[in-house]
Structure formats: structure tokens, C-alpha cells
Write an enzyme that holds these catalytic residues in place. Structure first.
Site, short mmCIF file in Angstrom:
data_model
loop_
_atom_site.label_atom_id
_atom_site.label_comp_id
_atom_site.label_asym_id
_atom_site.label_seq_id
_atom_site.Cartn_x
_atom_site.Cartn_y
_atom_site.Cartn_z
N GLU A 149 2.67 3.13 1.61
CA GLU A 149 3.22 3.13 3.11
C GLU A 149 4.68 2.76 2.90
O GLU A 149 5.68 3.45 2.64
CB GLU A 149 2.51 2.49 4.10
CG GLU A 149 2.80 2.88 5.44
CD GLU A 149 1.78 2.90 6.45
OE1 GLU A 149 2.07 3.04 7.62
OE2 GLU A 149 0.63 2.08 6.16
N ARG A 188 0.85 -1.13 -0.05
CA ARG A 188 0.08 0.23 0.06
C ARG A 188 0.78 1.28 0.00
O ARG A 188 1.94 1.31 -0.03
CB ARG A 188 -0.84 -0.05 1.08
CG ARG A 188 -0.41 0.14 2.43
CD ARG A 188 -1.42 0.02 3.61
NE ARG A 188 -0.83 0.06 4.86
CZ ARG A 188 -1.10 -0.58 6.04
NH1 ARG A 188 -2.24 -1.31 5.86
NH2 ARG A 188 -0.58 -0.26 7.25
N GLU A 227 -1.51 -8.33 8.67
CA GLU A 227 -1.54 -7.25 9.69
C GLU A 227 -2.54 -7.25 10.85
O GLU A 227 -2.19 -7.14 12.09
CB GLU A 227 -1.84 -5.88 8.89
CG GLU A 227 -1.82 -4.67 10.05
CD GLU A 227 -1.87 -3.37 9.07
OE1 GLU A 227 -2.54 -3.27 7.98
OE2 GLU A 227 -1.44 -2.19 9.60
#
Ligand code: BGC
Length: 706
Positions: free
Chosen positions: A331, A329, A593
Site C-alpha cells: 500500500e 504492506r 492501525e
């Protein structure tokens, strides 16, 4: 110092990647030729159309406003009489930096001739520049490549405004390379009618394809980690990362791979392709830092084996020059908390000493004057860092683990003062002396038991922060002793923190993680009672863990340490949500996650923060090595100079085996059930101690059967 200048194209940099070129001739016999190069961005260099070196995403990611690595490549064998050197430049990670210079490149080719003379060809105004076929290349948003475009070197190069070389340092880290090639497992047609390639493994890298096409034909792909509950393509969890792959063909047979960016994916949707889709024309290329594999685990339980495999793939997917939270993503940052919880497992799985040394140097470089250590490293803000307990504490935990696993004292020497500064920062910030209260932390990030979709649960931040403070000061004492420093002041401070913690929280812990903090960091005078209370709480909560980022790595350790191995195994072997094995029942090939990234009914966690390749909970690997197999380092003889074995079998597993390749040789532990008894085989390359069924043994190097 390079005999060269930072260069940029003379035109205003657009999104099209520039290609720099220099033609030169060599008229004498060459002894050696070395290219020194780095970029504000990422580069790919070629000499006479041959790629120079195999470092992907060079020069890697460092604290760019403080340090930038220079690579040196031996190019002697690529030199001819007439030569063309090209440098392709894309944004890479550099783009993440706030208040940055425009991207630029600097290189010097040093040629030594057999007659003793030498020559240097450095980047300067004489270089030519073309807009390249790579029309767009972005860390998160992917690429657009036009193979039909013919670059024309009609532009000149200009010297960059900031032409200084002050930040340049030699390469410190491991290089990033293409490591594996995976073939298509299955070509799927989804209920929506999409054509999707399944590589059978969530991975980090890029897709290579081959096609025979006509000029102007379009090839386009999209990437995803999972399919949704109906079996359709799903990648909303990439958030703003567009992860584009748009390619315009030239005439004929062509092969392409976008190696100035990377993607996190298992599935590839084919959005356009001008030929029949045949699996042999697609390959997933796995890219990560060089690291020697050292650790192996295998057992009679297929789900545990899959869990270990997922831990390994989580590491491969997130050790791409820096330890990242996730690879897909928008990030992909070096979150310090994630790295510190995973480092012990990571350091057993692979030799990551060089990898972490470089990253810790960036952490040091990013530390502020007041001692603040950023929550992710490299930071992207020059002077505005967020700090958090358990994240910033990576500055103590990571070097200490490197010391334990590899016996490296240099890393302690280099970081010691910075750790002391970090502890001082806490002392300056806390609202109550000898604790860390009043801060704003991630603490037990993603703990269960909060509101639906919340990132935090009920564990009190102050307890986590004070416990980690105690741990950091304790590590300062340990490091200081190794380095021969006077640490009496820190010993005193540690005693005071411990007393303050006990007085403040009085063993009255509400959550699993609160108990775990007190037990793991020895902040109670009644550890057995606290452990009993933890076990009782876990039973009351249905024999389920409720922990987040800071409780999870330690929960099984504190249970097994205080006589609750059976319960620890129950948590480990649990297959329903929440547990380590639940994702496996949903087909996970990496660590998620969230405990419930995909819910039992197939619903998907909110896309706002949901990665399927986040290694943090893979920290359970160190319980598998350290308790199930019972392979442990010895603090007084680190780097496996001595080994301590304490295997802990359980009847629910028929056999278990772990192995770590250490600097001294292979350490291995294996146990199996046979005729109602447990048998053990321990192999040690050095002197060792062992605890088997409660009995202590001294072992000499070699194989020992019990
Ligand atoms: C990351 C985490 C990280 C966290 C900080 C998230 O967005 O993905 O893994 O540690 O932020 O709380």
C-alpha cells in the site's frame, strides 16, 4: 529545460535494473559543475564511483502524470580529468502509476570553466547501458542483487518515445535521506528454530550487512514488524508485498544495502548467510524526509513517554517524501484522511512545512475539474478517483494547520480556489441541500462496535460527512479572511449548513463519534448537553473509547473543553484494550492501525489489513501538547507569534513537560505536583496569554513560574 533527452536501454526492459554510463574528459580548469537529473522511476547517480548527493529514492513521488521534480547536485568536487558518470534506474513509485510510460532517465551535467566557457553533457543516444547487478528491484517486493555479476556496457541507449520535458519542475519537497543507524538489540532463535535479528524498533528503511564470503554464496533475509504469540516470525500482514532481500556474493569482504527501495520492519529473519551471525555485521538504516525536530514531550509516566516515542517513530516511518498510511504492506499510499488527522501533531513534532507544501501541490494537481479530491495523493489513476469525507477534506485542513503552526500564508493563497472547488463538489453531490448526504465514505474508519473484523462501525456516514462539510466551509471563511477575500457567501453557507445539521440530527447522537462531530465542529446549540451525553455514553461503554479515524483525534479535546478533563485522562491513561496505551503493554514501538492489532490473548488481527506502523491514532499527540502541557497557537497571530497556554494537570501524573521550537524561539510548558500543589513553569519567546487554575494572565517573553 534540460539540454538532454529521456533515455532507455536499447534492449527490451527486463526486470534487471539498467545502468547508464557516460565517459568524458575535462581538459580545462573547472569553475563549477552541476548535475540536473530526474527519472521515470528512482535513480542513484555516481561520478567516478562516488554517489552524487544523498537523496534516497530520488526524484521522490509526485503526481507523475502532472509533475516530476528535477534535482540539481553540485558535483564540482567529484570531477577529475577523466570521468565516468553512471545512472542506476529502478522502478520505485513510478511503477504504481496506471497507464505509464516505460521507465526512463534524463540528466544534464553543466560544467562552467574558469575561462568563461561552458559545456553540457546530456543523456542521449551516445550513452552506454548495462544490465546491472540489481537483478530485480521493486517498491513492495524488495530486491535481488548479484554481486558476482560483472555488468557489461554492451547496449546502447535509445531516446524514449515520450521525450517531452513539459512535466518537469524544480525540486519542491524535502529530500529523503538516511537519518539514523540502529544496531541489533538481540539475536533470537524462535521456537521454530528461525534466526531473527531484533532491532528493538519498528522502522522504515533498509538493512545493511557485511560478510566475508565466496563467489556464489547466498545471503537472504525476510522482514517483519512483530513476532506471533509463540514468538515465531510473522509477516503475513505485508499482504502481497514480498519484501525480498536476496543477495549473491562475490569473493571477499563486502557490504551492501538496497537503497532503491525500502522496507518497514523491526525483525529480520536470516534465511541464508554464509558466515557466523554476529550482530555488528548488521545495521538497520532509518530513511525518511528531512525535517527538523521541533517538538518534545516527557513526563513521569513511562507508558506515556513510550506512547510519545511511538508517535515520533510513526512519523519517521511514514514521512518518506509523502505522508503515507503505512510503510510495509502493498500500500504505502498518501492517504489524505490519515494525513489530515495527524497533521497537527506532526507539525509540532517536526518542521513539516516544506514537506506538506509539496504534497498539497500534488493534491491540487490531482483535483478533478468537478472539484473531486482523491482519497490518496499522488493518485495512481489518471482520472478515476474515489473521494470521501474527512479524506478529501485534507485539502482544507492541512493548509490551515500549516498556517496555524508556521504562519505561512503562501500555502493558503495557493490552495484557496481548490478548497472552494471542493466545497462546490460537495454541494453538487449531496442529496439534501446544505448537508452531505448519500455519499459513500470511509467516515469513522475502523470505529469499534461493528461486526467482527469490519472496517466500519455504527456511526452514520451522513453525520460525519455533513460535519466535515461544515468544517471545510468554515475553513474557507477563515482562509478567505486572512487573504482579504469577500467570503460573505461562504459565511452564509456555513450558517445554513449549521442550521440544516441541527434540524436534521436534532442533537440525537448514537455513537461517541457522532457526538464528537457535533461538538468539535460546533454543530449544536446545546454543546454542554451534548458533551454530558457523550460522557454518559462513554461511562456506559465502560470508560472506553469506541472511535475510529475521525472520532479519535477529537475525543479528548471535546471532553476537556466541556469540563471532562478527568474522563479524558482516564481514556488516555487506560492500559487495557481499547486504548492508546494497550499496544504498549504488547511491546509496540510505533502506533498501530487497529486498537487491537494484537489481541489480549496474543491473536493477531486478520492479515488482510493490519499494520503496526500507522500514525493516525498518534493524533492524540496534539492533545498532549495542547491540553496536558497547554501549548496552543493563536489564530490571529499564527506561527506562535503569540502563544496561548492552558495547561491541564491531573493527579495521576507527577510531572509533565512539553517543548516546541518555533520560528520565534522555544515555547515550553512544565508542571509538577509538590506539597499538594501544582507548580507551573511556562517559557515563551513572544507575548502570551495563559489560563492557570481558571485565572487569566498576560505574559511577556521569558520564563514564568506559577
Ligand atoms: C489505509 C488507511 C486508509 C484507508 C481508507 C486503508 O487501506 O491503510 O489508512 O485511510 O485504507 O479507508
Amino acid at each position: 529545460m534540460l539540454n538532454a533527452s529521456w533515455i532507455q536501454p536499447s534492449y527490451k526492459l527486463s526486470r534487471v535494473c539498467p545502468l547508464f554510463k557516460k565517459d568524458f574528459s575535462v581538459n580545462k580548469q573547472v569553475d563549477s559543475a552541476v548535475l540536473y537529473i530526474t527519472a521515470r522511476g528512482v535513480y542513484e547517480a555516481t561520478l567516478n564511483s562516488q554517489r552524487i548527493g544523498d537523496f534516497i529514492m530520488a526524484p521522490g513521488w509526485t503526481a507523475y502524470h502532472k509533475r516530476l521534480q528535477v534535482q540539481a547536485y553540485d558535483v564540482t568536487s567529484l570531477l577529475k580529468k577523466d570521468n565516468t558518470l553512471t545512472l542506476h534506474l529502478a522502478e520505485g513509485w513510478f511503477w504504481r502509476l496506471k497507464k505509464r510510460q516505460p521507465k526512463a532517465i534524463i540528466a544534464e551535467l553543466r560544467i562552467k570553466y574558469a575561462d568563461g566557457t561552458s559545456e553540457s553533457i546530456g543523456t542521449d543516444k551516445s550513452w552506454r547501458v548495462a544490465k546491472s547487478n540489481l537483478r530485480f528491484c521493486h517498491l513492495y517486493n524488495g530486491i535481488k542483487y548479484d554481486a558476482s555479476y560483472i555488468p557489461s556496457f554492451r547496449y546502447s541507449a535509445v531516446i524514449a518515445k515520450d521525450n517531452s520535458q513539459d512535466l518537469l519542475i524544480p525540486q519542491q519537497g524535502e529530500t529523503v535521506k538516511e537519518q539514523e543507524r540502529l544496531t541489533v538489540k538481540e539475536i533470537i532463535t524462535t521456537p521454530k528454530g528461525e534466526t531473527v535479528l531484533d532491532f528493538g524498533q519498528n522502522l522504515t528503511g533498509y538493512l545493511e550487512f557485511t560478510v566475508k564470503a565466496k563467489k556464489g554464496d547466498k545471503v537472504s533475509f525476510s522482514f517483519a514488524e512483530i513476532l506471533d504469540k509463540d514468538g515465531n516470525f510473522y509477516n503475513k500482514n505485508y499482504r502481497k508485498a514480498k519484501a525480498l532481500y536476496k543477495y549473491t556474493c562475490k569473493d571477499g569482504l563486502q557490504t551492501y544495502k538496497p537503497n532503491l527501495t525500502f522496507y518497514g520492519f523491526r525483525y529480520v529473519r536470516i534465511d541464508s548467510y554464509p558466515a557466523d551471525i554476529e550482530s555488528q555485521n548488521f545495521t538497520a538504516i532509518v530513511v525518511h524526509s528531512e525535517m527538523k525536530r521541533t517538538g518534545y514531550i516527557e513526563s513521569s509516566d513511562p507508558a506515556l513517554n513510550q506512547l510519545f516515542n511511538n508517535i515520533i517513530w510513526g512519523q519517521k516511518g511514514n514521512f518518506l517524501d509523502i505522508p503515507t498510511d503505512c510503510p510495509q504492506r502493498d500500500e504505502r499510499l498518501g492517504w489524505t484522511g490519515d494525513a489530515q488527522v495527524f497533521i497537527r501533531t506532526a507539525s509540532y513534532n517536526y518542521d513539516v512545512l516544506k514537506f506538506f507544501k509539496k504534497w498539497l501541490n500534488d493534491m491540487k494537481a490531482e483535483q478533478e475539474e468537478n472539484g473531486a479530491v482523491p482519497d490518496f495523493v499522488p493518485s495512481i489513476y489518471p482520472h478515476k478517483h474515489r473521494v470521501s469525507t474527512a479524506w478529501s477534506d485534507a485539502i482544507a485542513i492541512c493548509p490551515w494547520q500549516c498556517y496555524l503552526t508556521y504562519g505561512d500564508t503562501e500555502i493558503l493563497e495557493s490552495i484557496f480556489e481548490s478548497v472552494c472547488k471542493w466545497a462546490q463538489y460537495i454541494a453538487n453531490k449531496t442529496t439534501k441541500p446544505n448537508l452531505w448526504t448519500g455519499g459513500d465514505h470511509y467516515a469513522d474508519w475502523l470505529e469499534l462496535g461493528g461486526k467482527y473484523g469490519a472496517f466500519k462501525g455504527p456511526t452514520r456516514d451522513d453525520i460525519v460527512a455533513s460535519a466535515y462539510y461544515a468544517n471545510t466551509v468554515n475553513l474557507i471563511v477563515k482562509m478567505g479572511k486572512v487573504l482579504g477575500k469577500d467570503v460573505s457567501g461562504y459565511q452564509e453557507l456555513h450558517k445554513n449548513i449549521r442550521s440544516a445539521f441541527i434540524a436534521e440530527y436534532k442533537d440525537d447522537f448514537q455513537t461517541q463519534t457522532e457526538h464528537i462531530m457535533a461538538l468539535q465542529f460546533e454543530l449544536t446549540d446545546n454543546p454542554q448537553a451534548v458533551a454530558d451525553s457523550l460522557a454518559e455514553l462513554i461511562h456506559r461503554q465502560g470508560d472506553m473509547l469506541q472511535t475510529g479515524f475521525v472520532g479519535t483525534p477529537y475525543i479528548l479535546h471535546v471532553l476537556s473543553k466541556y469540563g471532562y478533563s478527568e474522563l479524558a485522562y482516564t481514556l488516555l491513561l487506560r492500559k487495557e484494550y481499547p486504548s492508546w496505551l494497550y499496544p504498549i503493554s504488547k511491546g509496540a514501538t510505533t502506533i498501530w492501525e487497529h486498537w487491537d492489532g494484537i489481541k489480549p490473548n496474543g491473536d493477531i488481527w486478520p492479515a488482510a489489513m493490519n499494520s503496526y506502523n500507522h500514525y493516525a491514532y498518534g493524533a492524540v499527540g496534539d492533545w498532549m501538547y495542547g491540553v496536558i502541557a497547554g501549548i496552543n497557537t493563536v489564530e490571529e497571530a499564527p506561527g506562535f507569534k503569540r502563544v496561548h497556554f492552558a495547561p491541564t494537570p491531573d493527579e495521576r501524573i507527577d510531572w509533565f513537560k512539553a517543548e516546541i521550537d518555533t520560528a520565534f524561539g522555544k515555547v515550553s510548558s512544565r508542571w509538577w505536583h509538590e506539597n499538594g500543589r501544582v507548580h507551573y513553569e511556562l517559557i515563551t519567546p513572544t507575548d502570551a496569554t495563559a489560563i492557570i487554575d481558571g485565572k487569566a494572565y498576560e505574559l511577556s517573553p521569558g520564563k514564568h513560574i506559577f
